[in-house]
Design a protein around this motif. Sequence first.
Motif, PDB file in Angstrom:
ATOM      1  N   ALA A   1       0.846  -1.191   0.000  1.00 21.94           N
ATOM      2  CA  ALA A   1       0.000   0.000   0.000  1.00 21.94           C
ATOM      3  C   ALA A   1       0.880   1.239   0.000  1.00 21.94           C
ATOM      4  O   ALA A   1       1.970   1.242   0.557  1.00 21.94           O
ATOM      5  N   SER A   2       0.375   2.281  -0.621  1.00 18.72           N
ATOM      6  CA  SER A   2       1.034   3.579  -0.534  1.00 18.72           C
ATOM      7  C   SER A   2       0.739   4.158   0.836  1.00 18.72           C
ATOM      8  O   SER A   2      -0.341   3.947   1.392  1.00 18.72           O
TER       9      SER A   2
ATOM     10  N   ASP B   1       0.891   6.558   8.069  1.00 18.29           N
ATOM     11  CA  ASP B   1      -0.508   6.789   7.745  1.00 18.29           C
ATOM     12  C   ASP B   1      -0.812   6.156   6.395  1.00 18.29           C
ATOM     13  O   ASP B   1      -0.082   6.395   5.426  1.00 18.29           O
ATOM     14  N   PHE B   2      -1.852   5.327   6.328  1.00 21.23           N
ATOM     15  CA  PHE B   2      -2.229   4.716   5.055  1.00 21.23           C
ATOM     16  C   PHE B   2      -3.715   4.404   5.036  1.00 21.23           C
ATOM     17  O   PHE B   2      -4.360   4.298   6.071  1.00 21.23           O
ATOM     18  N   SER B   3      -4.225   4.277   3.829  1.00 22.54           N
ATOM     19  CA  SER B   3      -5.633   3.928   3.630  1.00 22.54           C
ATOM     20  C   SER B   3      -5.723   2.519   3.088  1.00 22.54           C
ATOM     21  O   SER B   3      -4.836   2.060   2.373  1.00 22.54           O
ATOM     22  N   LEU B   4      -6.809   1.859   3.440  1.00 19.85           N
ATOM     23  CA  LEU B   4      -7.050   0.536   2.884  1.00 19.85           C
ATOM     24  C   LEU B   4      -7.499   0.693   1.439  1.00 19.85           C
ATOM     25  O   LEU B   4      -8.213   1.639   1.105  1.00 19.85           O
TER      26      LEU B   4
ATOM     27  N   THR C   1      -3.606   4.915  11.212  1.00 24.71           N
ATOM     28  CA  THR C   1      -2.507   5.777  11.637  1.00 24.71           C
ATOM     29  C   THR C   1      -1.852   5.158  12.861  1.00 24.71           C
ATOM     30  O   THR C   1      -2.539   4.740  13.786  1.00 24.71           O
ATOM     31  N   MET C   2      -0.519   5.080  12.832  1.00 29.52           N
ATOM     32  CA  MET C   2       0.198   4.602  14.009  1.00 29.52           C
ATOM     33  C   MET C   2       1.471   5.417  14.208  1.00 29.52           C
ATOM     34  O   MET C   2       2.093   5.835  13.242  1.00 29.52           O
ATOM     35  N   GLN C   3       1.786   5.653  15.469  1.00 30.66           N
ATOM     36  CA  GLN C   3       3.048   6.296  15.816  1.00 30.66           C
ATOM     37  C   GLN C   3       4.094   5.188  15.822  1.00 30.66           C
ATOM     38  O   GLN C   3       3.885   4.148  16.448  1.00 30.66           O
TER      39      GLN C   3
END
Length: 126
Positions: free
Chosen positions: A15-16, A56-59, A67-69
């Motif tokens: 994924a982008s 940060d990525f979208s499905l 979103t994850m730190q």
Amino acid sequence: MMQERRQFFRFLFEASATLTQQETIWPTQIYDLSLNGALVSKPEGMIVTSQPLTLDFSLNDSEINITMQVKVVHERNTLLGLACEHIDIDSISHLRRIIELNMGDTSKWDNELNAFIEIHDKEPAA
């Protein structure tokens, strides 16, 4: 023989995505994913530091965003290994569904989540 140190189920996931550090946003590509992190391409021009990042990525084909730190735990050639430091409840719910679909056995999810909580619930030594 090299011992496998990973505690979490990893699966191929392309994924982008973006990596954000303070005001800088870099485009990146995710190659694999787990509850505790991801393997991504190192953005061109990025200098790895100990400062926290946001992944940060979208499905695919949806408006669902995760979103994850994260922090960089290893760098090899053009790849960065990221470890999750924090993830919000909505993101972990979506990530859970992806992991369950890729595991093929939803009962294993509880073991993953318990291991994740145990690692992230530990207080740093004084």
